[in-house]
Write an enzyme that holds these catalytic residues in place. Structure first.
Site, PDB file in Angstrom:
ATOM      1  N   GLY A   9      39.598  58.938  40.666  1.00  0.00           N
ATOM      2  CA  GLY A   9      38.296  58.637  40.066  1.00  0.00           C
ATOM      3  C   GLY A   9      37.353  57.898  40.983  1.00  0.00           C
ATOM      4  O   GLY A   9      36.231  57.593  40.591  1.00  0.00           O
ATOM      5  N   GLY A  67      35.731  59.140  43.240  1.00  0.00           N
ATOM      6  CA  GLY A  67      34.562  60.023  43.348  1.00  0.00           C
ATOM      7  C   GLY A  67      33.921  60.303  41.994  1.00  0.00           C
ATOM      8  O   GLY A  67      32.977  61.093  41.904  1.00  0.00           O
ATOM      9  N   SER A 123      36.726  63.855  49.926  1.00  0.00           N
ATOM     10  CA  SER A 123      36.646  64.290  51.328  1.00  0.00           C
ATOM     11  C   SER A 123      37.905  65.046  51.767  1.00  0.00           C
ATOM     12  O   SER A 123      37.824  65.940  52.610  1.00  0.00           O
ATOM     13  CB  SER A 123      36.405  63.078  52.231  1.00  0.00           C
ATOM     14  OG  SER A 123      37.468  62.152  52.098  1.00  0.00           O
ATOM     15  N   GLU A 171      38.997  66.358  36.669  1.00  0.00           N
ATOM     16  CA  GLU A 171      40.193  66.479  37.524  1.00  0.00           C
ATOM     17  C   GLU A 171      41.460  66.446  36.672  1.00  0.00           C
ATOM     18  O   GLU A 171      42.397  67.199  36.913  1.00  0.00           O
ATOM     19  CB  GLU A 171      40.235  65.338  38.544  1.00  0.00           C
ATOM     20  CG  GLU A 171      39.187  65.473  39.635  1.00  0.00           C
ATOM     21  CD  GLU A 171      39.137  64.288  40.581  1.00  0.00           C
ATOM     22  OE1 GLU A 171      38.760  64.488  41.744  1.00  0.00           O
ATOM     23  OE2 GLU A 171      39.455  63.164  40.168  1.00  0.00           O
ATOM     24  N   LYS A 196      46.942  56.102  51.480  1.00  0.00           N
ATOM     25  CA  LYS A 196      46.876  56.173  50.014  1.00  0.00           C
ATOM     26  C   LYS A 196      48.224  55.867  49.354  1.00  0.00           C
ATOM     27  O   LYS A 196      48.293  55.680  48.150  1.00  0.00           O
ATOM     28  CB  LYS A 196      46.417  57.572  49.568  1.00  0.00           C
ATOM     29  CG  LYS A 196      45.098  58.041  50.164  1.00  0.00           C
ATOM     30  CD  LYS A 196      43.945  57.312  49.573  1.00  0.00           C
ATOM     31  CE  LYS A 196      42.590  57.733  50.083  1.00  0.00           C
ATOM     32  NZ  LYS A 196      42.135  59.027  49.679  1.00  0.00           N
ATOM     33  N   THR A 244      38.154  67.159  44.102  1.00  0.00           N
ATOM     34  CA  THR A 244      36.921  66.501  44.552  1.00  0.00           C
ATOM     35  C   THR A 244      37.263  65.403  45.567  1.00  0.00           C
ATOM     36  O   THR A 244      38.282  64.731  45.438  1.00  0.00           O
ATOM     37  CB  THR A 244      36.196  65.891  43.333  1.00  0.00           C
ATOM     38  OG1 THR A 244      35.789  66.967  42.486  1.00  0.00           O
ATOM     39  CG2 THR A 244      34.965  65.089  43.744  1.00  0.00           C
ATOM     40  N   ALA A 253      43.522  61.922  46.082  1.00  0.00           N
ATOM     41  CA  ALA A 253      43.869  60.772  45.229  1.00  0.00           C
ATOM     42  C   ALA A 253      43.391  59.499  45.912  1.00  0.00           C
ATOM     43  O   ALA A 253      43.163  59.474  47.126  1.00  0.00           O
ATOM     44  CB  ALA A 253      45.370  60.714  45.005  1.00  0.00           C
ATOM     45  N   ASP A 254      43.268  58.454  45.114  1.00  0.00           N
ATOM     46  CA  ASP A 254      42.887  57.153  45.673  1.00  0.00           C
ATOM     47  C   ASP A 254      44.115  56.300  45.965  1.00  0.00           C
ATOM     48  O   ASP A 254      44.141  55.561  46.931  1.00  0.00           O
ATOM     49  CB  ASP A 254      41.929  56.441  44.716  1.00  0.00           C
ATOM     50  CG  ASP A 254      40.665  57.263  44.529  1.00  0.00           C
ATOM     51  OD1 ASP A 254      40.052  57.616  45.536  1.00  0.00           O
ATOM     52  OD2 ASP A 254      40.330  57.608  43.379  1.00  0.00           O
TER      53      ASP A 254
HETATM   54  C1  A5P Z   1      37.500  61.916  42.829  1.00  0.00           C
HETATM   55  O1  A5P Z   1      37.099  61.521  41.557  1.00  0.00           O
HETATM   56  C2  A5P Z   1      38.755  61.218  43.222  1.00  0.00           C
HETATM   57  O2  A5P Z   1      39.756  61.317  42.263  1.00  0.00           O
HETATM   58  C3  A5P Z   1      39.193  61.743  44.575  1.00  0.00           C
HETATM   59  O3  A5P Z   1      40.226  62.653  44.438  1.00  0.00           O
HETATM   60  C4  A5P Z   1      39.551  60.630  45.397  1.00  0.00           C
HETATM   61  O4  A5P Z   1      38.493  59.678  45.401  1.00  0.00           O
HETATM   62  C5  A5P Z   1      39.948  60.994  46.814  1.00  0.00           C
HETATM   63  O5  A5P Z   1      38.875  61.104  47.682  1.00  0.00           O
HETATM   64  P1  A5P Z   1      39.039  61.122  49.246  1.00  0.00           P
HETATM   65  O6  A5P Z   1      39.881  62.297  49.582  1.00  0.00           O
HETATM   66  O7  A5P Z   1      37.634  61.238  49.766  1.00  0.00           O
HETATM   67  O8  A5P Z   1      39.659  59.820  49.635  1.00  0.00           O
END
Ligand code: A5P
Length: 225
Positions: A96, A98, A28, A104, A122, A26, A84-85
């Site tokens: 998380g 998103g 972008s 996940e 990141k 999940t 990932a964040d």
């Molecule tokens: C979703 O819950 C998150 O774990 C996403 O994997 C995370 O926020 C990465 O999102 P972007 O690719 O949009 O930065």
């Protein structure tokens, strides 16, 4: 930035083999992987099935003609591609942002191989600095969980849905706390403390779960094992 994310996603998708059951992440960056998986199915005639980690990803997968399956039908997933964040030097993650962290983590745990795709912003030395740790909790337990988190040094904030100004609800009908722990020096210890608090469903700390990370930079895609 978008091109960087897309490159990392396309590079990671080269690891997918014909016949694979694929965990669909999940966010972008994962969205670029989903589009590429759709292309592999339509143009390269690969036979693939996807297990989405969120409703948003489910809809995007359908839009991209990816046949959907579930953990019930396929308890073992061949490859999981997710964003990932934050990513530390041991490939431990905060996820998380998103709101999809629980599904996940389940999909990552059920996968033979977990690949993370991200842009280089990141990458961090230590998790937690400049990013609050998301956890999914039962709304019923909100005040209790917040009190317990403060006892272990965190500052919890209940996530609000920016569009509606109401409580943010996950696909599982729960709420999210974003916690300021400052730098997380001992992610394993912190995760086990959090996991022991009743009412917490899952944390956004992904420790020892990742096999490879594809990190997009302006000029190339770095592969970390
Ligand atoms: C979703 O819950 C998150 O774990 C996403 O994997 C995370 O926020 C990465 O999102 P972007 O690719 O949009 O930065």
């Amino acid at each position: 930035m978008e091109l960087v994310k897309k490159r990392a996603a396309i590079e990671a998708c080269k690891q997918i083999k014909d016949g694979d059951i694929v965990g669909l992440g999940t966010g972008s960056t994962a969205a670029y992987a989903i589009k590429e998986i759709g292309r592999l199915i339509r143009k390269e005639k690969m036979q693939l099935y996807g297990v989405p980690t969120s409703r948003q990803t489910y809809l995007l997968a359908i839009e991209n003609s990816i046949p959907i399956t579930s953990l019930r039908q396929h308890p073992r997933i061949d490859i999981d591609i997710d964003g990932a964040d934050q990513i530390d030097e041991n490939l431990n993650l905060i996820k998380g942002g998103g709101g999809a962290l629980t599904r996940e983590k389940i999909i990552a745990s059920a996968s033979k191989e977990v690949i993370i795709i991200a842009d280089e912003s990141k990458l961090v030395k230590n998790l937690g600095k400049n990013y609050y740790l998301p956890i999914e909790i039962l709304e019923f337990a909100e005040s209790f969980v917040k009190t317990q988190i403060k006892k272990i040094g965190g500052k919890p904030f209940t996530r609000i849905n920016k569009n509606t100004s109401e409580l943010y609800k996950t696909d599982n009908g729960n709420i999210i706390l974003d916690i300021d722990f400052d730098i997380i020096y001992e992610p394993i210890k912190l995760d086990s403390k959090l996991q022991s608090i009743p009412g917490i469903i899952e944390t956004g700390l992904f420790i020892g779960m990742v096999d490879k990370a594809y990190i997009g930079t302006k000029t190339t895609v770095k592969k970390l094992d």
